[in-house]
Design a protein around this motif. Sequence first.
Motif, PDB file in Angstrom:
ATOM      1  N   TYR A 196       0.744  -1.714  -0.077  1.00 44.00           N
ATOM      2  CA  TYR A 196      -0.163   0.091  -0.135  1.00 44.00           C
ATOM      3  C   TYR A 196       0.724   1.490  -0.136  1.00 44.00           C
ATOM      4  CZ  TYR A 196      -3.992  -2.941   1.394  1.00 44.00           C
ATOM      5  OH  TYR A 196      -5.573  -3.795   1.607  1.00 44.00           O
TER       6      TYR A 196
ATOM      7  N   GLN B 275       0.553   5.194   1.054  1.00 45.11           N
ATOM      8  CA  GLN B 275       0.050   6.067   2.181  1.00 45.11           C
ATOM      9  C   GLN B 275       0.586   7.185   2.294  1.00 45.11           C
ATOM     10  OE1 GLN B 275      -0.141   4.704   6.257  1.00 45.11           O
ATOM     11  NE2 GLN B 275      -2.265   6.221   6.385  1.00 45.11           N
TER      12      GLN B 275
ATOM     13  N   LYS C  35      -0.981  11.806   3.160  1.00 45.34           N
ATOM     14  CA  LYS C  35      -2.115  11.980   4.076  1.00 45.34           C
ATOM     15  C   LYS C  35      -3.148  11.878   4.377  1.00 45.34           C
ATOM     16  CE  LYS C  35       2.071  16.095   4.095  1.00 45.34           C
ATOM     17  NZ  LYS C  35       2.728  15.681   5.188  1.00 45.34           N
ATOM     18  N   LYS C  36      -3.116  10.267   3.680  1.00 42.97           N
ATOM     19  CA  LYS C  36      -4.765   9.989   4.335  1.00 42.97           C
ATOM     20  C   LYS C  36      -4.602   8.662   4.144  1.00 42.97           C
ATOM     21  CE  LYS C  36      -4.639  10.413  -0.302  1.00 42.97           C
ATOM     22  NZ  LYS C  36      -5.653  11.068  -1.478  1.00 42.97           N
ATOM     23  N   ALA C  37      -5.453   7.692   3.793  1.00 44.51           N
ATOM     24  CA  ALA C  37      -5.351   6.387   4.171  1.00 44.51           C
ATOM     25  C   ALA C  37      -4.646   5.690   3.283  1.00 44.51           C
ATOM     26  CB  ALA C  37      -7.035   5.838   4.232  1.00 44.51           C
ATOM     27  N   PRO C  38      -4.524   4.736   3.743  1.00 49.79           N
ATOM     28  CA  PRO C  38      -3.394   3.613   2.314  1.00 49.79           C
ATOM     29  C   PRO C  38      -4.461   3.408   1.341  1.00 49.79           C
ATOM     30  CG  PRO C  38      -3.543   2.891   4.546  1.00 49.79           C
ATOM     31  CD  PRO C  38      -4.684   3.888   5.029  1.00 49.79           C
TER      32      PRO C  38
ATOM     33  N   PHE D 106      -4.263   1.282  -2.514  1.00 50.47           N
ATOM     34  CA  PHE D 106      -3.708  -0.619  -2.604  1.00 50.47           C
ATOM     35  C   PHE D 106      -2.958  -0.083  -4.057  1.00 50.47           C
ATOM     36  CE2 PHE D 106      -3.388  -4.925  -3.870  1.00 50.47           C
ATOM     37  CZ  PHE D 106      -3.776  -4.756  -4.952  1.00 50.47           C
TER      38      PHE D 106
ATOM     39  N   LEU E 207       3.371   0.586   3.042  1.00 47.66           N
ATOM     40  CA  LEU E 207       3.454  -0.099   4.017  1.00 47.66           C
ATOM     41  C   LEU E 207       3.078  -1.616   3.144  1.00 47.66           C
ATOM     42  CD1 LEU E 207       0.471   1.705   5.250  1.00 47.66           C
ATOM     43  CD2 LEU E 207       1.911   0.981   6.736  1.00 47.66           C
TER      44      LEU E 207
END
Lengths: 111, 117
Positions: free
Chosen positions: A36, A38, A40-43, A45, A88
């Motif tokens: 993933y 990431q 400055k927000k959600a990861p 895909f 990630l």
Amino acid sequence: EDKVVQSPLSLVVHEGDTVTLNCSYEVTNFRSLLWYKQEKKAPTFLFMLTSSGIEKKSGRLSSILDKKELFSILNITATQTGDSAVYLCAVDGNTGNQFYFGTGTSLTVIP
Amino acid sequence: DVKVTQSSRYLVKRTGEKVFLECVQDMDHENMFWYRQDPGLGLRLIYFSYDVKMKEKGDIPEGYSVSREKKERFSLILESASTNQTSMYLCASSFEGDLAGGFSEQFFGPGTRLTVL
């Protein structure tokens, strides 16, 4: 104990450089490994890897899995400032879709 | 397009308050997850749920509880917020996968940054 370890923890490169991010794992009943990105927000895909030796590629990003040595790498060629993010790695241990995450590699690309 | 939404982007609470974090997904996913993310620690699983009214503890459930009364909604509850619960909270969902062992990625919400004073 199941675990996912990423290295390096952080990396600073210049635009145009090529980087390799590492992810090693010890997870019972391995099913898949995911990368993933990431910001400055959600990861978001990037890749899902299930078979050894088969490279997944998307533009300047590519990834490969080695199930014998229990690791994966994520390569980014010709890096751009927009590649700056935390990357990630997560492994699906086949226990009801529970994923084990590494701590991430923070990549900074400077102009 | 899968959409996972979280009720608040930023939240500030006082120690001892009861806090509700809501997560809703619109893709009929069976599985839902709550994580917290802290610098240097990566994502850590708090609780997850395979189905309505079903919940399982993750790695760090202490101080948290969850509720899944409807398939699309998974709530994280801090019964009595403490300063060490200041963190970024991420909700995710995934479908079960097919009977042949199909694989599923997790789709994340935008996160809720909670500060407990």
